[in-house]
Design an enzyme around this catalytic site. Structure first.
Site, short mmCIF file in Angstrom:
data_model
loop_
_atom_site.label_atom_id
_atom_site.label_comp_id
_atom_site.label_asym_id
_atom_site.label_seq_id
_atom_site.Cartn_x
_atom_site.Cartn_y
_atom_site.Cartn_z
N LYS A 120 -4.70 -3.83 -8.18
CA LYS A 120 -4.65 -5.15 -7.54
C LYS A 120 -5.68 -5.19 -6.42
O LYS A 120 -5.67 -4.34 -5.54
CB LYS A 120 -3.26 -5.42 -6.96
CG LYS A 120 -3.17 -6.71 -6.14
CD LYS A 120 -1.78 -6.91 -5.57
CE LYS A 120 -1.43 -5.87 -4.52
NZ LYS A 120 -2.27 -6.00 -3.28
N ASP B 117 4.93 -6.23 -3.48
CA ASP B 117 3.77 -6.30 -4.37
C ASP B 117 4.14 -6.27 -5.85
O ASP B 117 3.32 -6.61 -6.70
CB ASP B 117 2.82 -5.13 -4.09
CG ASP B 117 1.84 -5.43 -2.96
OD1 ASP B 117 1.89 -6.54 -2.41
OD2 ASP B 117 1.05 -4.54 -2.63
#
Length: 291
Positions: free
Chosen positions: A6, A135
């Site tokens: 990410k 996350d």
């Protein structure tokens, strides 16, 4: 299944809640390069790790992949969740600002839903993911998105192109908590509106008027981050910034081939660093794609 890194292309810290969690606005993309998770039914549960960064990965129930298995089993019940062997190939550095542990957990959740044949929709899975960390729902989505709140309010960004990226980490782990605790400005403006037409040039220009509010603090804690950014700029990046809470930095390149040439050059000068040329996933990701 591939667990994609990410990358926070921009990250604005917009406030702090009474419970201590910071609120953010972030544009995030996911790269084709990442870790790999393999799952199969077994006589007993097992968790095994290989790869360049295997030695930095805990094997006990503090690992997010193991936590993901246990949380999903608790949700679905033991009768529907027989023992599994999970193998993680750890290609991404840990504590590096690219959500690798969260992405591993998200990929494990999706793989376990499939192998256990569980009837869970995306919302159910996101709730399990959020219990593991802010996350994880982002990594479950694994496509260009705007994250707000504590990272749990997600909006897909349609029409987002693949970007040529070089990821660089100078071998430095940095604590997310340490970075957030050291922030002096916790209430900042949110992201500006995205450009109507999304391409390399418009995205690069947009990034020039955005920030990563964690970067100045992380650079003060680990000055080598500044060197990594300088190396990316010298290699011809159209834009360079730190991702997340660091210490991984990314350089934006106009094509994948230009990114690959830059990565070869950086790797030759810094053979001990983590360096990867890759592309970001588009708004319609191929879940199995990897450079």
């Amino acid at each position: 299944m591939h667990a994609h890194a990410k990358i926070n292309l921009a990250l604005h810290v917009t406030g702090r809640r009474a419970d201590g969690y910071h609120t953010i606005e972030s544009l995030a993309v996911f790269t084709r390069f990442g870790d790999r998770v393999d799952i199969e039914l077994a006589d007993s549960d097992g968790f095994f790790v290989s790869g360049r960064y295997a030695s930095a990965v805990p094997l006990d129930d503090s690992n997010l992949v193991v936590k993901a298995r246990d949380a999903l089993r608790k949700q679905a019940g033991p009768r529907h969740t027989p023992p599994v062997a999970i193998r993680l190939e750890k290609n991404l550095p840990v504590a590096s600002g690219v959500g690798s542990g969260s992405s591993d957990a998200a990929t494990a959740l999706r793989g376990l839903v499939e192998i256990w044949r569980l009837d869970l929709d995306d919302a159910d899975l996101a709730r399990v993911g959020l219990s593991l960390g802010a996350d994880v729902p982002m990594c479950l989505m694994a496509r260009p998105l705007i994250a707000s709140g504590v990272g749990d309010e997600l909006s897909a960004v349609p029409g987002f192109p693949a970007l040529g990226l070089v990821l660089v980490n100078p071998g430095t782990a940095i604590s997310t908590a340490d970075v957030f605790n050291a922030l002096s400005d916790r209430v900042n403006e949110g992201l500006p509106p995205l450009p109507r037409d999304l391409d390399f040039h418009s995205i690069r220009n947009w990034l020039e008027i955005t920030r990563n509010d964690l970067e100045p603090v992380a650079r003060a804690i680990q000055p080598v981050i500044s060197k990594a950014l300088s190396v990316l700029n010298k290699a011809g990046a159209g834009f360079a910034r730190m991702s997340g809470s660091g210490a991984t930095c990314f350089g934006l390149f106009e094509t994948g081939n230009v990114a690959k040439r830059a990565a070869v050059d950086i790797r030759s000068r810094h053979p001990d660093w983590f360096v990867a040329a890759t592309r970001s996933m588009t708004s319609e990701p191929d879940a199995y794609g990897q450079d």
